[in-house]
Design a protein around this motif. Structure first.
Motif, mmCIF file in Angstrom:
data_model
loop_
_atom_site.group_PDB
_atom_site.id
_atom_site.type_symbol
_atom_site.label_atom_id
_atom_site.label_comp_id
_atom_site.label_asym_id
_atom_site.label_seq_id
_atom_site.Cartn_x
_atom_site.Cartn_y
_atom_site.Cartn_z
ATOM 1 N N MET A 121 0.663 -1.078 -0.038
ATOM 2 C CA MET A 121 0.047 -0.057 0.001
ATOM 3 C C MET A 121 0.931 1.195 0.041
ATOM 4 O O MET A 121 1.637 1.408 0.799
ATOM 5 N N SER A 122 0.443 2.380 -0.866
ATOM 6 C CA SER A 122 1.198 3.670 -0.737
ATOM 7 C C SER A 122 0.880 4.302 0.543
ATOM 8 O O SER A 122 0.022 4.144 1.217
ATOM 9 N N SER A 123 1.936 5.307 0.861
ATOM 10 C CA SER A 123 1.782 6.052 2.032
ATOM 11 C C SER A 123 0.435 6.838 2.130
ATOM 12 O O SER A 123 -0.100 6.815 3.088
ATOM 13 N N GLU A 124 -0.094 7.567 1.164
ATOM 14 C CA GLU A 124 -1.056 8.336 0.929
ATOM 15 C C GLU A 124 -2.371 7.195 1.319
ATOM 16 O O GLU A 124 -3.240 7.832 2.005
ATOM 17 N N VAL A 125 -2.438 6.163 0.737
ATOM 18 C CA VAL A 125 -3.514 5.297 1.000
ATOM 19 C C VAL A 125 -3.531 4.522 2.459
ATOM 20 O O VAL A 125 -4.568 4.746 3.116
ATOM 21 N N ARG A 126 -2.326 4.320 2.771
ATOM 22 C CA ARG A 126 -2.139 3.922 4.204
ATOM 23 C C ARG A 126 -2.686 4.997 5.307
ATOM 24 O O ARG A 126 -3.340 4.559 6.036
ATOM 25 N N ASN A 127 -2.133 6.043 5.140
ATOM 26 C CA ASN A 127 -2.562 7.237 5.945
ATOM 27 C C ASN A 127 -4.227 7.486 5.808
ATOM 28 O O ASN A 127 -4.906 7.446 7.070
ATOM 29 N N ALA A 128 -4.797 7.183 4.762
ATOM 30 C CA ALA A 128 -6.315 7.707 4.432
ATOM 31 C C ALA A 128 -6.984 6.414 5.166
ATOM 32 O O ALA A 128 -8.126 6.752 5.728
ATOM 33 N N ASP A 129 -6.455 5.191 5.230
ATOM 34 C CA ASP A 129 -7.168 4.046 5.853
ATOM 35 C C ASP A 129 -6.939 4.026 7.222
ATOM 36 O O ASP A 129 -7.773 3.831 8.013
ATOM 37 N N HIS A 130 -5.999 4.673 7.587
ATOM 38 C CA HIS A 130 -5.785 4.769 9.222
ATOM 39 C C HIS A 130 -6.771 5.899 9.715
ATOM 40 O O HIS A 130 -7.332 5.588 10.814
ATOM 41 N N TRP A 131 -6.643 6.883 9.164
ATOM 42 C CA TRP A 131 -7.790 8.017 9.658
ATOM 43 C C TRP A 131 -9.256 7.645 9.411
ATOM 44 O O TRP A 131 -9.917 7.850 10.342
ATOM 45 N N ALA A 132 -9.560 6.755 8.411
ATOM 46 C CA ALA A 132 -10.810 6.343 8.165
ATOM 47 C C ALA A 132 -11.175 5.304 9.549
ATOM 48 O O ALA A 132 -12.143 5.376 9.962
#
Length: 97
Positions: A56-67
């Motif tokens: 997973m890219s860092s942008e998607v990983r961050n968005a997943d964690h926030w969600a």
């Protein structure tokens, strides 16, 4: 200039697709029950078919964690708070009271 916009737009849609396929439909049934994790199986197959990166890219990983954080209650640390959806399949939205 137009090519730069197309590349940017294509990258944006790839990130959205990567985020969308990250969690499989069967996640609630397999989470914490299989050693490979919820990204093995259906997710790996979809990523292969759609030619998405394996990790997973860092942008998607961050968005997943926030969600994920937005959908979970704040619980005290060290507690034994674990949900077993197989034994007790109950969905309660945090804003439903």
């Amino acid at each position: 200039m137009a090519n730069e916009e197309i590349v940017t737009n294509e990258n944006m849609w790839k990130k959205k697709l990567e985020a969308y396929v990250h969690d499989p439909a069967e996640k609630a049934l397999i989470l914490l029950r299989i050693r490979e994790g919820h990204e093995a199986g259906t997710v790996a197959t979809l990523k292969d078919i759609l030619q998405l990166p394996e990790s997973m890219s860092s942008e998607v990983r961050n968005a997943d964690h926030w969600a994920a954080a937005a959908d979970r209650p704040s619980l005290p640390k060290g507690g034994q708070y674990r949900v077993n959806f197989v034994k007790k399949p109950e969905l309660i939205h945090p804003l439903s009271a």
